[in-house]
Design a protein around this motif. Structure first.
Motif, PDB file in Angstrom:
ATOM      1  N   ARG A   1       0.845  -1.186   0.000  1.00  0.00           N
ATOM      2  CA  ARG A   1       0.000   0.000   0.000  1.00  0.00           C
ATOM      3  C   ARG A   1       0.880   1.234   0.000  1.00  0.00           C
ATOM      4  NH1 ARG A   1      -3.222   0.487   4.513  1.00  0.00           N
ATOM      5  NH2 ARG A   1      -4.827   1.556   3.320  1.00  0.00           N
ATOM      6  N   LYS A   2       1.225   1.695  -1.232  1.00  0.00           N
ATOM      7  CA  LYS A   2       2.154   2.815  -1.377  1.00  0.00           C
ATOM      8  C   LYS A   2       1.520   4.118  -0.899  1.00  0.00           C
ATOM      9  CE  LYS A   2       4.869   1.205  -5.294  1.00  0.00           C
ATOM     10  NZ  LYS A   2       5.281   1.520  -6.661  1.00  0.00           N
ATOM     11  N   GLY A   3       2.357   4.971  -0.337  1.00  0.00           N
ATOM     12  CA  GLY A   3       1.913   6.305   0.060  1.00  0.00           C
ATOM     13  C   GLY A   3       0.911   6.317   1.187  1.00  0.00           C
ATOM     14  N   ARG A   4       0.954   5.311   2.052  1.00  0.00           N
ATOM     15  CA  ARG A   4      -0.005   5.252   3.165  1.00  0.00           C
ATOM     16  C   ARG A   4       0.717   5.337   4.512  1.00  0.00           C
ATOM     17  NH1 ARG A   4      -2.432   5.930  -0.661  1.00  0.00           N
ATOM     18  NH2 ARG A   4      -4.407   5.073  -1.386  1.00  0.00           N
ATOM     19  N   GLY A   5       1.712   6.195   4.592  1.00  0.00           N
ATOM     20  CA  GLY A   5       2.407   6.389   5.863  1.00  0.00           C
ATOM     21  C   GLY A   5       3.786   5.755   5.863  1.00  0.00           C
TER      22      GLY A   5
ATOM     23  N   GLY B   1       7.981   5.142  -3.662  1.00  0.00           N
ATOM     24  CA  GLY B   1       8.742   4.480  -4.714  1.00  0.00           C
ATOM     25  C   GLY B   1       9.071   5.348  -5.910  1.00  0.00           C
ATOM     26  N   ARG B   2       8.849   6.677  -5.803  1.00  0.00           N
ATOM     27  CA  ARG B   2       9.091   7.566  -6.927  1.00  0.00           C
ATOM     28  C   ARG B   2      10.423   8.314  -6.826  1.00  0.00           C
ATOM     29  NH1 ARG B   2       4.736   9.976  -9.827  1.00  0.00           N
ATOM     30  NH2 ARG B   2       2.805   8.808  -9.658  1.00  0.00           N
TER      31      ARG B   2
END
Length: 151
Positions: A24-28, A37-38
């Motif tokens: 779950r990317k970008g969730r803390g 991941g960018r």
């Protein structure tokens, strides 16, 4: 021995460890939070860029001139061009010249109108049939004792 019941579709399970939970990317900060991941900075780290954006270079739609000139391409007639110098090489003894004959000899493409231009000299009498002629070509063919007929 105990008797087994037949295998049913609802009894099937994936092998242990085969299914892993979704990242779950970008969730803390606990998982792939923060940059998700960018990486850091740059256009790929940010949201989408508009279509046609070329990184600050002048885009194609601004480089191409706008509404200049006139194009009659819909009704334009393009001719296959044959010069008198070519006819002199192809017909050293003279004779009849037709577009079909020129196609057979590889001087022009088929199914397209032929225009004879007056570049070069001709010394033999030719009976030339074509779709168009330049004024100088007509004069030179007539001077050599030949004839011109338009299709």
């Amino acid at each position: 021995m105990t008797e087994r019941s037949p295998l049913k579709i609802h009894d099937l399970r994936p092998a242990p460890g085969a299914n892993r939970p979704r990242i779950r990317k970008g969730r803390g900060e606990a998982s792939k939070g923060k940059t998700a991941g960018r990486g850091t900075k740059g256009s790929k780290a940010r949201t989408t860029i508009r279509p046609g954006f070329e990184g600050g270079q002048l885009p194609l739609q601004r480089r191409v001139p706008k509404l200049k000139g006139f194009s009659n391409s819909l009704f334009k007639k393009t001719y296959q061009v044959v010069n008198l110098s070519q006819l002199a090489k192809l017909y050293p003894q003279g004779g009849e010249v037709t577009p079909e004959d020129l196609v057979a000899k590889g001087a022009v493409r088929k199914n397209q109108p032929v225009k004879v231009l007056g570049n070069g000299e001709i010394s033999v009498a030719l009976n030339v049939k074509a779709h168009a002629f330049s004024a100088s070509a007509k004069e030179k063919i007539a001077a050599a004792g030949g004839s011109v007929s338009q299709l």
